[in-house]
Design a protein around this motif. Structure first.
Motif, PDB file in Angstrom:
ATOM      1  N   MET A  93      68.641  92.790  21.741  1.00 14.98           N
ATOM      2  CA  MET A  93      68.995  91.734  21.208  1.00 14.98           C
ATOM      3  C   MET A  93      67.098  91.380  21.544  1.00 14.98           C
ATOM      4  N   PHE A  94      66.675  92.990  20.478  1.00 11.72           N
ATOM      5  CA  PHE A  94      65.239  91.894  20.624  1.00 11.72           C
ATOM      6  C   PHE A  94      65.264  92.244  18.983  1.00 11.72           C
ATOM      7  N   SER A  95      63.698  91.399  19.262  1.00 11.06           N
ATOM      8  CA  SER A  95      64.080  91.916  17.913  1.00 11.06           C
ATOM      9  C   SER A  95      62.903  90.041  16.851  1.00 11.06           C
ATOM     10  N   VAL A  96      62.241  90.198  16.081  1.00 11.90           N
ATOM     11  CA  VAL A  96      61.177  89.755  15.588  1.00 11.90           C
ATOM     12  C   VAL A  96      61.631  89.640  13.893  1.00 11.90           C
ATOM     13  N   LEU A  97      61.174  87.919  14.087  1.00 12.69           N
ATOM     14  CA  LEU A  97      61.330  87.715  12.516  1.00 12.69           C
ATOM     15  C   LEU A  97      60.610  88.882  11.153  1.00 12.69           C
ATOM     16  N   PRO A  98      61.485  89.043  10.867  1.00 14.55           N
ATOM     17  CA  PRO A  98      61.386  90.578   9.410  1.00 14.55           C
ATOM     18  C   PRO A  98      59.817  90.343   9.246  1.00 14.55           C
ATOM     19  N   LYS A  99      59.317  89.024   8.412  1.00 17.62           N
ATOM     20  CA  LYS A  99      57.697  88.302   8.006  1.00 17.62           C
ATOM     21  C   LYS A  99      57.091  88.713   8.792  1.00 17.62           C
ATOM     22  N   GLN A 100      57.170  88.807  10.402  1.00 14.07           N
ATOM     23  CA  GLN A 100      56.263  88.971  11.414  1.00 14.07           C
ATOM     24  C   GLN A 100      55.801  89.993  12.185  1.00 14.07           C
ATOM     25  N   GLN A 101      56.770  90.771  11.985  1.00 16.59           N
ATOM     26  CA  GLN A 101      56.886  92.101  12.040  1.00 16.59           C
ATOM     27  C   GLN A 101      55.740  93.134  11.976  1.00 16.59           C
ATOM     28  N   GLY A 102      55.115  93.312  12.938  1.00 20.02           N
ATOM     29  CA  GLY A 102      53.741  94.107  12.415  1.00 20.02           C
ATOM     30  C   GLY A 102      52.441  93.302  13.322  1.00 20.02           C
ATOM     31  N   ALA A 103      52.905  91.897  14.254  1.00 18.25           N
ATOM     32  CA  ALA A 103      51.950  90.851  13.873  1.00 18.25           C
ATOM     33  C   ALA A 103      51.828  91.496  15.786  1.00 18.25           C
ATOM     34  N   GLY A 104      51.707  91.944  16.405  1.00 20.53           N
ATOM     35  CA  GLY A 104      52.402  92.113  17.809  1.00 20.53           C
ATOM     36  C   GLY A 104      53.203  91.385  18.500  1.00 20.53           C
ATOM     37  N   ILE A 105      54.244  90.374  17.922  1.00 14.51           N
ATOM     38  CA  ILE A 105      55.184  89.613  18.457  1.00 14.51           C
ATOM     39  C   ILE A 105      55.501  90.246  19.762  1.00 14.51           C
ATOM     40  N   GLY A 106      56.426  91.577  19.293  1.00 17.12           N
ATOM     41  CA  GLY A 106      57.109  92.270  19.944  1.00 17.12           C
ATOM     42  C   GLY A 106      57.146  93.411  21.110  1.00 17.12           C
ATOM     43  N   LYS A 107      55.935  93.878  20.708  1.00 17.77           N
ATOM     44  CA  LYS A 107      55.195  93.881  22.044  1.00 17.77           C
ATOM     45  C   LYS A 107      54.488  92.946  23.482  1.00 17.77           C
ATOM     46  N   GLN A 108      54.355  91.602  22.464  1.00 21.38           N
ATOM     47  CA  GLN A 108      54.232  90.293  23.399  1.00 21.38           C
ATOM     48  C   GLN A 108      55.425  90.460  24.325  1.00 21.38           C
ATOM     49  N   LEU A 109      55.982  90.371  23.637  1.00 20.35           N
ATOM     50  CA  LEU A 109      57.871  89.978  24.075  1.00 20.35           C
ATOM     51  C   LEU A 109      57.481  91.649  25.618  1.00 20.35           C
ATOM     52  N   LEU A 110      57.518  92.467  25.076  1.00 22.79           N
ATOM     53  CA  LEU A 110      57.668  93.750  25.889  1.00 22.79           C
ATOM     54  C   LEU A 110      56.865  93.259  27.187  1.00 22.79           C
ATOM     55  N   LEU A 111      55.659  92.939  27.370  1.00 22.28           N
ATOM     56  CA  LEU A 111      55.213  92.584  28.441  1.00 22.28           C
ATOM     57  C   LEU A 111      55.788  91.963  29.312  1.00 22.28           C
ATOM     58  N   ALA A 112      56.336  90.596  28.681  1.00 24.09           N
ATOM     59  CA  ALA A 112      56.797  89.408  29.032  1.00 24.09           C
ATOM     60  C   ALA A 112      58.051  89.757  29.932  1.00 24.09           C
ATOM     61  N   ALA A 113      58.935  90.812  28.945  1.00 21.89           N
ATOM     62  CA  ALA A 113      59.991  91.516  29.812  1.00 21.89           C
ATOM     63  C   ALA A 113      59.414  92.722  31.351  1.00 21.89           C
TER      64      ALA A 113
END
Length: 177
Positions: A93-113
């Motif tokens: 259930m990994f997701s980032v709001l579509p308009k925010q994708q590409g801003a590094g949020i996903g990578k930060q969540l992966l690091l937190a994981a």
């Protein structure tokens, strides 16, 4: 007590259920998902990826945590579900709001994981990804994940939408040290 180096990331509580459901549905299904690159709208019909009952159940499970990314406007713009088990940490259930994708949020969540995995004394994170999602699989590979030989059927259910073609999952994994 779990802690993360990014102050925007925290563990979700039951008060975040509706925001997580809205985020997941907008990132994966329907018209809103077409604004981002993680959409599955071309593979699965409908507007629902999950519902409040499923998310609440995962939040209340003792071996499961949702990490959420809350922006400066106090909006949940990213999330990931992490489930502790004998194999390691299952990431879903990994997701980032579509308009925010590409801003590094996903990578930060992966690091937190990964930080969560180490706090749980687990040294492997694994996930399932729809096998035809080449661009998504490539993104995970660039972030240190390896495609395994394991294939899992993707079975339709009464919640997540009707498949527009035959689908299956591949398993990806990453060692955490």
């Amino acid at each position: 007590m779990l802690s993360f180096t990014n102050e925007c990331i925290s563990i979700a509580s039951t008060q975040h259920v509706d925001a997580i459901v809205t985020l997941l549905n907008s990132a994966y299904r329907g018209e809103a998902s077409l604004q981002g690159w993680t959409t599955e709208a071309h593979l699965i019909g409908g507007n629902v990826r999950t519902n409040a009952q499923q998310v609440l159940q995962l939040i209340q499970q003792p071996n499961s945590r949702f990490l959420i990314y809350i922006n400066s406007e106090n909006t949940v713009v990213g999330c990931v579900n992490l489930q502790v088990n004998e194999k390691g940490i299952y990431l879903g259930m990994f997701s980032v709001l579509p308009k925010q994708q590409g801003a590094g949020i996903g990578k930060q969540l992966l690091l937190a994981a990964e930080a969560f995995a180490l706090q749980q004394k687990k040294h492997k994170i694994y996930m399932t990804v729809i096998s035809v999602r080449k661009e998504l699989i490539d993104w995970y590979v660039r972030n240190g994940y390896t495609v395994t030989n394991e294939i899992i059927p993707f079975i339709e259910d009464d919640v997540t939408g009707n498949h527009l073609q035959k689908l299956e999952f591949v398993v990806l994994e990453k060692p955490v040290i």
